[in-house]
Design a protein around this motif. Sequence first.
Motif, short mmCIF file in Angstrom:
data_model
loop_
_atom_site.label_atom_id
_atom_site.label_comp_id
_atom_site.label_asym_id
_atom_site.label_seq_id
_atom_site.Cartn_x
_atom_site.Cartn_y
_atom_site.Cartn_z
N THR A 137 0.78 -1.23 0.00
CA THR A 137 0.00 0.00 0.00
C THR A 137 0.81 1.29 0.00
OG1 THR A 137 -0.17 -0.17 2.42
CG2 THR A 137 -2.00 -1.05 1.12
N CYS A 138 2.10 1.24 0.33
CA CYS A 138 2.85 2.50 0.51
C CYS A 138 2.95 3.31 -0.77
CB CYS A 138 4.22 2.24 1.13
SG CYS A 138 5.32 1.20 0.17
N GLY A 139 3.32 2.72 -1.88
CA GLY A 139 3.42 3.46 -3.14
C GLY A 139 2.08 3.99 -3.63
N PRO A 140 1.06 3.10 -3.72
CA PRO A 140 -0.25 3.59 -4.14
C PRO A 140 -0.83 4.67 -3.23
CG PRO A 140 -0.15 1.21 -4.37
CD PRO A 140 1.09 1.64 -3.65
N GLN A 141 -0.56 4.59 -1.92
CA GLN A 141 -1.08 5.62 -1.03
C GLN A 141 -0.47 6.98 -1.37
OE1 GLN A 141 -0.44 5.20 3.22
NE2 GLN A 141 -2.16 6.56 3.65
N ALA A 142 0.82 7.00 -1.67
CA ALA A 142 1.47 8.27 -2.03
C ALA A 142 0.84 8.84 -3.31
CB ALA A 142 2.96 8.05 -2.21
N ILE A 143 0.59 7.98 -4.28
CA ILE A 143 -0.02 8.44 -5.53
C ILE A 143 -1.44 8.95 -5.27
CG2 ILE A 143 -0.88 7.67 -7.78
CD1 ILE A 143 1.52 5.66 -7.76
N GLY B 256 -6.92 11.55 -3.06
CA GLY B 256 -7.49 10.39 -2.37
C GLY B 256 -6.60 9.95 -1.22
N ASP B 257 -6.74 8.70 -0.80
CA ASP B 257 -5.93 8.18 0.30
C ASP B 257 -6.20 6.70 0.46
OD1 ASP B 257 -4.12 8.15 2.41
OD2 ASP B 257 -5.20 9.61 3.62
#
Length: 112
Positions: free
Chosen positions: A36-42, A48-49
């Motif tokens: 989840t870390c990369g997609p959360q940053a994007i 979003g989040d």
Amino acid sequence: WEVVWAAGAGYKLLCVCDGLVDAYLLTKSSSYKWDTCGPQAILRALGGDVLTLRKSLQSSGLSQLEGHGLCYHQPDSPMLSGGQEWCNDGGILAYNSPEAALSILSALAART
């Protein structure tokens, strides 16, 4: 809501980032911080989040979105060992707009 099938946590999160779906809801603790870390940053860059589902459901209104983003510097489940301690305990909700997240959280809260 329409359910869309997609393989793998990373691809599901990418679908949210790309706007192919409005949200990704996972009610169990089967994804990990590295998923989840990369997609959360994007998603954060796009408005979003990715939230901890359990914590978000314990709040109401806009406070469901505030302060419930995933935390990466400490495990969610320190009592577990090995990689399990780094699971996203309590499930996740990834979303590309606050309106989508609030709609889903509202529908889930009405069911409990």
